[in-house]
Design an enzyme around this catalytic site. Structure first.
Site: not given
Lengths: 326, 326
Positions: B12, B243
């Site tokens: 994303d 992340h």
């Protein structure tokens, strides 16, 4: 000298409940006004008998003991004989106590004492929270009558013990725990994050066995079963966590937590894998936990890990009982 | 030489997705066969355009990009412009890419490539898991066709970031996450427990700005907005967690976790405070995580915290692009 702190202890005695009670009974700064029992480590009636046994051992049969909830409101009661023995006191199978519980139900006793002593009672709950939630339903003003509530229960950054997400006391009655945490009174929660760091070892047990106090000898004996469980299921070694005694010492003001932010805290009462989880908002952990709207619970995340020594010192210092009978 | 690891990346894009893609594009041991996009950090169409921009920067416009789910199956899409900027790339407002996404929907592309290359594709999912769950519904045999699935998502002993209990990727589609974790394929989950320990600092950003590679300069620029968010909401300092790049490096085999037990793991899909929590059974943490029935996910709890250096080295080593156009 500071006035004594008055506690009502709600418990499911239980090995570590017995340790907590004996710790408090030896605390010069604490007066226990009553003890109420709930299902959990064992059934509520056995818990009351065990509590009476402990009080007799300590020469404090003057303290009233009231039986409370036999199950949660869903009719469930997950007992833990594999942890605490089939008698709740490490399969020591002690004789029946000479004294008996009072007739007043636990929740009514809590409400009555709170009304009689407004603003001065500290509730220490070291079992499932069914009795406290029932008392809140009996007396909606209870939060204004009670000074503070300290709970042994929950798991925040630490895994649960009853399920991967939930600690046993909360898991046994998540709905009651939610009522108690949301009641608007000052609550200190002592979860596994803190209690699993305060560990009794075989050296402690040895000291208890050898120091000569009958109270200490008793605790050394009941720790045997507790160590069996912890060795088999938790640590792989003969040592055990100080769950209830640590909460007792925090309620007494003897242990001051190293890290205990006041944060928004709720209980998962759904039926998913998180049922019984205590969801505390500790996202502020990297910034010293800035003040948050809705902060309702002081969550003890860390203590300094020196409590077992303090506990053993207390238990070894316990005098021969001189019975005070009500 | 070992054969290249073939990845399909579902993302994303997103600041840290861009870092992850650029990291992988410079990895001699990795071939990216396709990139699929999903709502999350930004909407799925913007994520596809951002992915094309990143591929153009790296001279890899030969890799197909497919647009996927615009929302979860409840019709919700929680985007994160406050983290990634309104354009998803740190408000850099880059010109439109010269290339375009392919017409094939993301989930169909995943299924087709898995069928064409049975047993050799590694799925790396660094956004909400809607596309992977959709692919599993399109092709129930998908778990037998895919070699491994690596997910950036979840929080186990670490607090969530979207809510106190849930990490943003899982929170954005808990039902999809549950489908993916339960599908019976080998899954590695890289939760906040690991990623929050791998932290890019201003020194890293400075190195990226100064090393001379256009790829590195671009990442230094987009980190500006990321640091703004982390300073304000997370760390109180200008640094940021790795992340998605960490999950990418683990999928590539470049980072070997220090602690990654295979344990039973589920997702809370209820509507309580734990919605979106990844409930992993790490109760065995005191006994080296003994084997458990139902263990379905390799959960990365710790890495050695040296990854940011590796990431910056990789990005600084990126050559001037020589466009490979499909």
């Amino acid at each position: 000298m500071a006035p004594k702190r008055t506690l009502i202890v709600d418990c499911d005695t239980g090995i570590d409940d017995a340790l907590a009670l004996l710790y408090l009974l030896g605390d010069p700064g604490v007066e226990i006004s009553a003890i109420t029992t709930v299902f959990g480590n064992t059934d509520a009636e056995t818990a009351a008998l065990n509590t009476l046994r402990v009080l007799e051992l300590a020469g404090r049969s003057d303290i009233p003991v009231a039986v409370g909830a036999l199950s949660n409101w869903c009719g469930e009661a997950h007992l833990a004989p594999y942890v605490h023995g089939s008698d709740g006191l490490g399969n020591t199978n002690l004789p029946a106590p000479a004294t008996a519980p009072c007739d007043e139900p636990a929740a009514e006793l809590i409400v009555r004492l709170a009304r009689e002593n407004p603003g001065t009672t500290h509730l220490l709950a070291i079992g499932p929270l069914t009795n406290l939630a029932t008392a809140l339903l009996l007396e909606p003003e209870l939060p204004d009558l009670v000074e503070h509530v300290t709970i042994m229960g929950g798991a925040v950054r630490h895994p649960g013990n009853a399920t991967p997400a939930s600690e046993a006391n909360i898991h046994n009655d998540p709905e009651a725990a939610r009522i108690v945490l949301r009641a608007g009174w000052p609550v200190t929660m002592v979860p596994l994050d803190a209690t699993m760091g305060e560990v009794l070892t075989e050296k402690h047990q040895q000291r208890l066995a050898e120091c000569g106090s009958p109270v200490a000898a008793f605790t050394s004996t009941i720790l045997q079963q507790y160590f069996d469980f912890y060795e088999r299921d938790i640590f792989g070694e003969r040592r055990a966590a100080c769950h209830d005694p640590l909460a007792a010492a925090i309620a007494a003001g003897d242990v001051v937590p190293v890290l205990a932010p006041v944060v928004p805290t709720d209980v998962d009462t759904g039926n998913g894998p998180g049922r019984g989880a205590t969801v505390a908002d500790v996202r502020g952990q990297y910034r010293d936990f800035p003040t948050q709207e809705g902060a309702n619970v002081r969550v003890v995340l860390e203590t300094d890990r020196t409590f077992p020594e303090m506990l053993v010192d207390r238990l070894c210092g316990a005098p021969e009982p001189t019975q005070r009978v009500a």
